[in-house]
Design a protein around this motif. Structure first.
Motif, PDB file in Angstrom:
ATOM      1  N   ARG A 135      53.258  41.894  17.343  1.00 40.75           N
ATOM      2  CA  ARG A 135      54.058  41.924  16.119  1.00 40.75           C
ATOM      3  C   ARG A 135      53.949  43.305  15.474  1.00 40.75           C
ATOM      4  NH1 ARG A 135      57.060  37.071  16.216  1.00 40.75           N
ATOM      5  NH2 ARG A 135      55.787  35.645  17.469  1.00 40.75           N
ATOM      6  N   ARG A 136      55.108  43.813  14.986  1.00 44.76           N
ATOM      7  CA  ARG A 136      55.138  45.183  14.498  1.00 44.76           C
ATOM      8  C   ARG A 136      55.344  45.288  12.981  1.00 44.76           C
ATOM      9  NH1 ARG A 136      55.024  48.656  18.347  1.00 44.76           N
ATOM     10  NH2 ARG A 136      55.765  50.335  16.979  1.00 44.76           N
ATOM     11  N   ARG A 137      56.073  44.351  12.400  1.00 44.37           N
ATOM     12  CA  ARG A 137      56.327  44.398  10.953  1.00 44.37           C
ATOM     13  C   ARG A 137      55.654  43.191  10.321  1.00 44.37           C
ATOM     14  NH1 ARG A 137      56.475  47.679   8.447  1.00 44.37           N
ATOM     15  NH2 ARG A 137      58.086  47.223   6.903  1.00 44.37           N
ATOM     16  N   ILE A 138      54.405  43.360   9.936  1.00 47.73           N
ATOM     17  CA  ILE A 138      53.591  42.248   9.429  1.00 47.73           C
ATOM     18  C   ILE A 138      53.514  42.327   7.913  1.00 47.73           C
ATOM     19  CG2 ILE A 138      51.349  41.102   9.525  1.00 47.73           C
ATOM     20  CD1 ILE A 138      50.924  42.466  12.263  1.00 47.73           C
ATOM     21  N   ALA A 139      54.073  41.317   7.260  1.00 49.75           N
ATOM     22  CA  ALA A 139      54.067  41.251   5.797  1.00 49.75           C
ATOM     23  C   ALA A 139      52.998  40.271   5.322  1.00 49.75           C
ATOM     24  CB  ALA A 139      55.447  40.825   5.284  1.00 49.75           C
ATOM     25  N   THR A 140      52.821  40.198   4.012  1.00 49.54           N
ATOM     26  CA  THR A 140      51.900  39.198   3.443  1.00 49.54           C
ATOM     27  C   THR A 140      52.473  38.610   2.164  1.00 49.54           C
ATOM     28  OG1 THR A 140      49.615  38.739   2.783  1.00 49.54           O
ATOM     29  CG2 THR A 140      50.563  40.785   1.975  1.00 49.54           C
ATOM     30  N   ILE A 141      52.161  37.360   1.921  1.00 52.57           N
ATOM     31  CA  ILE A 141      52.321  36.759   0.603  1.00 52.57           C
ATOM     32  C   ILE A 141      50.906  36.602   0.064  1.00 52.57           C
ATOM     33  CG2 ILE A 141      53.113  34.783  -0.740  1.00 52.57           C
ATOM     34  CD1 ILE A 141      55.207  34.284   1.432  1.00 52.57           C
ATOM     35  N   ALA A 142      50.544  37.457  -0.883  1.00 53.04           N
ATOM     36  CA  ALA A 142      49.185  37.487  -1.421  1.00 53.04           C
ATOM     37  C   ALA A 142      49.047  36.476  -2.562  1.00 53.04           C
ATOM     38  CB  ALA A 142      48.840  38.889  -1.910  1.00 53.04           C
ATOM     39  N   GLY A 143      47.803  36.116  -2.838  1.00 51.55           N
ATOM     40  CA  GLY A 143      47.517  35.201  -3.934  1.00 51.55           C
ATOM     41  C   GLY A 143      47.381  35.939  -5.252  1.00 51.55           C
ATOM     42  N   PRO A 144      47.124  35.212  -6.340  1.00 54.97           N
ATOM     43  CA  PRO A 144      47.016  35.831  -7.663  1.00 54.97           C
ATOM     44  C   PRO A 144      45.878  36.847  -7.706  1.00 54.97           C
ATOM     45  CG  PRO A 144      46.293  33.534  -7.709  1.00 54.97           C
ATOM     46  CD  PRO A 144      46.928  33.748  -6.385  1.00 54.97           C
ATOM     47  N   GLN A 145      46.139  37.962  -8.342  1.00 52.36           N
ATOM     48  CA  GLN A 145      45.173  39.055  -8.365  1.00 52.36           C
ATOM     49  C   GLN A 145      44.186  38.960  -9.514  1.00 52.36           C
ATOM     50  OE1 GLN A 145      45.106  41.535  -5.620  1.00 52.36           O
ATOM     51  NE2 GLN A 145      45.994  39.557  -5.057  1.00 52.36           N
ATOM     52  N   ASP A 146      44.131  37.812 -10.190  1.00 50.37           N
ATOM     53  CA  ASP A 146      43.062  37.558 -11.158  1.00 50.37           C
ATOM     54  C   ASP A 146      42.029  36.594 -10.581  1.00 50.37           C
ATOM     55  OD1 ASP A 146      44.524  35.205 -11.166  1.00 50.37           O
ATOM     56  OD2 ASP A 146      44.383  34.915 -13.341  1.00 50.37           O
ATOM     57  N   MET A 147      42.119  36.343  -9.264  1.00 51.34           N
ATOM     58  CA  MET A 147      41.172  35.461  -8.588  1.00 51.34           C
ATOM     59  C   MET A 147      40.578  36.193  -7.400  1.00 51.34           C
ATOM     60  SD  MET A 147      43.178  31.797  -8.591  1.00 51.34           S
ATOM     61  CE  MET A 147      41.664  30.880  -8.188  1.00 51.34           C
ATOM     62  N   VAL A 148      39.281  36.015  -7.163  1.00 54.03           N
ATOM     63  CA  VAL A 148      38.627  36.756  -6.093  1.00 54.03           C
ATOM     64  C   VAL A 148      39.225  36.403  -4.731  1.00 54.03           C
ATOM     65  CG1 VAL A 148      36.752  35.074  -5.741  1.00 54.03           C
ATOM     66  CG2 VAL A 148      36.381  37.497  -5.216  1.00 54.03           C
ATOM     67  N   ALA A 149      39.672  35.162  -4.535  1.00 60.77           N
ATOM     68  CA  ALA A 149      40.287  34.791  -3.260  1.00 60.77           C
ATOM     69  C   ALA A 149      41.569  35.587  -3.041  1.00 60.77           C
ATOM     70  CB  ALA A 149      40.577  33.289  -3.228  1.00 60.77           C
ATOM     71  N   GLY A 150      42.389  35.737  -4.078  1.00 55.75           N
ATOM     72  CA  GLY A 150      43.610  36.519  -3.948  1.00 55.75           C
ATOM     73  C   GLY A 150      43.318  37.987  -3.709  1.00 55.75           C
ATOM     74  N   ILE A 151      42.331  38.512  -4.417  1.00 56.68           N
ATOM     75  CA  ILE A 151      41.968  39.930  -4.282  1.00 56.68           C
ATOM     76  C   ILE A 151      41.424  40.233  -2.894  1.00 56.68           C
ATOM     77  CG2 ILE A 151      40.369  41.706  -5.109  1.00 56.68           C
ATOM     78  CD1 ILE A 151      40.567  40.323  -7.891  1.00 56.68           C
ATOM     79  N   ASP A 152      40.459  39.436  -2.437  1.00 57.54           N
ATOM     80  CA  ASP A 152      39.788  39.731  -1.173  1.00 57.54           C
ATOM     81  C   ASP A 152      40.691  39.490   0.035  1.00 57.54           C
ATOM     82  OD1 ASP A 152      37.613  40.443  -2.618  1.00 57.54           O
ATOM     83  OD2 ASP A 152      36.296  38.826  -1.931  1.00 57.54           O
ATOM     84  N   ARG A 153      41.558  38.478  -0.031  1.00 58.41           N
ATOM     85  CA  ARG A 153      42.468  38.234   1.101  1.00 58.41           C
ATOM     86  C   ARG A 153      43.485  39.361   1.233  1.00 58.41           C
ATOM     87  NH1 ARG A 153      43.084  31.633   0.082  1.00 58.41           N
ATOM     88  NH2 ARG A 153      40.807  31.322   0.012  1.00 58.41           N
ATOM     89  N   LEU A 154      43.956  39.884   0.116  1.00 62.94           N
ATOM     90  CA  LEU A 154      44.851  41.042   0.170  1.00 62.94           C
ATOM     91  C   LEU A 154      44.114  42.268   0.695  1.00 62.94           C
ATOM     92  CD1 LEU A 154      47.579  42.345  -0.398  1.00 62.94           C
ATOM     93  CD2 LEU A 154      46.847  42.696  -2.780  1.00 62.94           C
TER      94      LEU A 154
END
Length: 338
Positions: free
Chosen positions: A189-208
């Protein structure tokens, strides 16, 4: 006229068992210094008389309530929804407390007023310790309770600067996501996007952070949209990504619920999964095995999170030194979507 039956007393149990009041008290409070035959006689008398210990009086003596609070700073509509992360954590906490003979007090704190109410309740001596899950932003409550001397353990790294260190249990979000994105890269795969979680939560921050780190090492440009861990936000974010980058051929989604919404949007847009777009989620909730197609995902041990943080809290409440950080591993589960 109804006759109210007198509540059996400690003295009545002692008389029935043929022992002293002090002996009954020791048995009822869990002492192991009483001979087993005498313990059996006391327990038999307790059953026959229907004696129920006065927990309020006992707590005055022991300074313990045998209760632990689990505080979720979330709206009730989120906790009691189809997001299976919350029930999984609650179940893990409940089972560990049940095994230890403790009572779970579940508390939601979704507003400033409820935060203050929960703080007063916890500091009022109603619980022996406090667990936190699903923290948002630099929530001051865990640090305030810990500074006041209450045993506190969090699920997820607390954000911000607490007045005293607060121990936590979490999963290795970064490593889990890097493994998922690496799989997509290795699959061509060459164009890999993400749907990130909320950036006020450590899970959202660390997964991004894990997504960005793996793409950076591969020399690829990130393509990002954001959601709030709900199905609806995943559907909306997927539409945004398709409009911005129609050539994307893979996506890492920071929760299975958001991935479910993304799958729906891809299907509506005529994109085949995984032929046109590969999809990987995070959590491995039960839903992941029943999407169309079944969802590849990063499994986190949700119940074990609840169990481990509870064991840590019980050790802390017993006066033991505990590890300030416990990280649990994740596992990439490959199904038909990637």
């Amino acid at each position: 006229m109804a006759v109210t039956r007198a509540r059996p007393t400690l003295e009545a149990v002692a008389q029935r068992a043929g022992v002293s009041r002090a002996t009954v008290s020791r048995v009822v409070n869990g002492s192991t210094t009483v001979a087993e035959p005498i313990q059996q006689a006391v327990r038999r008398a307790v059953r026959e008389l229907g004696y129920v210990p006065n927990l309020a009086a006992r707590s005055l003596v022991t300074q313990q309530t045998d209760s632990v609070a689990l505080i979720l700073p979330e709206a009730s509509t989120r906790v009691f929804s189809d997001d299976q992360v919350f029930p999984g954590i609650i179940l893990g906490v409940s089972r560990e407390l049940e095994a230890a003979g403790k009572q779970l007090v579940l508390t939601l704190a979704e507003s400033a007023a409820s935060h203050e109410r929960v703080e007063r309740y916890a500091m009022g001596g109603h619980v022996d310790g406090v667990l936190f899950a699903s923290l948002h932003g630099a929530d001051p409550l865990p640090g305030a309770l810990a500074q006041a001397g209450l045993p506190v353990v969090c699920s997820g790294r607390p954000l911000g600067q607490a007045p005293v260190p607060v121990p936590y249990v979490d999963v290795d979000h970064v490593a889990g996501v890097r493994g998922a994105v690496r799989h997509l890269l290795d699959s061509g795969r060459r164009r890999i996007a993400t749907i990130a979680g909320p950036q006020d939560m450590v899970a959202g921050i660390d997964r991004l952070a894990g997504y960005r780190a793996e793409l950076r090492d591969a020399g690829r440009r990130p393509v990002e949209a954001f959601g709030d861990f709900t199905r609806e936000s995943g559907a909306v974010a997927m539409r945004q990504l398709l409009a911005r980058d129609p050539d994307l051929d893979a996506i890492f989604v920071a929760s299975d619920l958001m991935a479910h919404g993304a799958l729906r949007t891809l299907r509506e847009a005529g994109r085949r999964v995984p032929e046109d777009v590969a999809v990987i989620g995070f959590d491995d909730i039960e839903l992941a095995g029943y999407t169309d197609p079944p969802l590849s995902t990063v499994r986190q041990p949700i119940q074990d999170l609840g169990r481990t943080m509870t064991r840590q809290l019980l050790r802390l409440a017993a006066g033991e030194r505990i590890e300030p950080t416990v990280l649990l591993p994740t596992e990439l589960v490959l199904r038909a979507s990637a």
